[in-house]
Design an enzyme around this catalytic site. Structure first.
Site, PDB file in Angstrom:
ATOM      1  N   PRO A  62      25.182  -4.782  -7.236  1.00 19.73           N
ATOM      2  CA  PRO A  62      25.988  -5.650  -8.099  1.00 19.73           C
ATOM      3  C   PRO A  62      25.920  -7.096  -7.609  1.00 19.73           C
ATOM      4  O   PRO A  62      25.913  -7.347  -6.398  1.00 19.73           O
ATOM      5  CB  PRO A  62      27.400  -5.089  -7.987  1.00 19.73           C
ATOM      6  CG  PRO A  62      27.396  -4.151  -6.847  1.00 19.73           C
ATOM      7  CD  PRO A  62      25.985  -3.823  -6.513  1.00 19.73           C
ATOM      8  N   HIS A  63      25.834  -8.009  -8.540  1.00 23.88           N
ATOM      9  CA  HIS A  63      25.720  -9.413  -8.182  1.00 23.88           C
ATOM     10  C   HIS A  63      26.168 -10.275  -9.348  1.00 23.88           C
ATOM     11  O   HIS A  63      26.357  -9.795 -10.463  1.00 23.88           O
ATOM     12  CB  HIS A  63      24.274  -9.754  -7.807  1.00 23.88           C
ATOM     13  CG  HIS A  63      23.304  -9.478  -8.915  1.00 23.88           C
ATOM     14  ND1 HIS A  63      22.864  -8.207  -9.206  1.00 23.88           N
ATOM     15  CD2 HIS A  63      22.724 -10.293  -9.801  1.00 23.88           C
ATOM     16  CE1 HIS A  63      22.033  -8.253 -10.225  1.00 23.88           C
ATOM     17  NE2 HIS A  63      21.934  -9.517 -10.622  1.00 23.88           N
ATOM     18  N   GLY A  64      26.340 -11.547  -9.082  1.00 19.84           N
ATOM     19  CA  GLY A  64      26.720 -12.480 -10.132  1.00 19.84           C
ATOM     20  C   GLY A  64      26.637 -13.913  -9.628  1.00 19.84           C
ATOM     21  O   GLY A  64      26.544 -14.146  -8.429  1.00 19.84           O
TER      22      GLY A  64
END
Length: 84
Positions: A62-64
Site C-alpha cells: 500500500p502506498h500513496g
C-alpha cells in the site's frame, strides 16, 4: 535512510487493512517521515480504492502520495494471521 529497524514490525497487531495501514503510518510518523497519520492513511486508502496494492502470496504494497510525507520511506509489517 529509506528504511531502518524502527520501521519494521514482525508482529503487527491488525485485523483489517485500514488498521494495518494506520499502525504502519504511526511508525513512519514516530520516525519523522510523515507529519499526519490521518492525512497519510486517507491518501493510501484513496489509492486502494482505485486499484488494489496486493501483489499475491499474502503480500501488499500500500502506498500513496501526500503532502504530509517529509521523506520517502518504506515501513514493513508482518501479521501472523494475515489480512484480506
Amino acid at each position: 535512510m529509506l528504511i531502518n529497524k524502527n520501521l519494521v514490525t514482525l508482529n503487527l497487531k491488525a485485523k483489517t487493512k485500514e488498521e494495518a495501514i494506520k499502525k504502519l503510518a504511526e511508525l513512519a510518523q514516530k520516525e519523522g517521515k510523515i507529519t499526519s497519520v490521518d492525512e497519510y492513511v486517507k491518501c493510501v486508502l484513496e489509492r486502494e480504492k482505485a486499484y488494489t496494492t496486493g501483489v499475491g502470496n499474502g503480500i501488499a504494497i500500500p502506498h500513496g502520495k501526500s503532502k504530509t510525507v517529509k521523506e520517502a520511506v518504506i515501513v514493513f509489517g508482518k501479521t501472523s494471521d494475515g489480512i484480506e
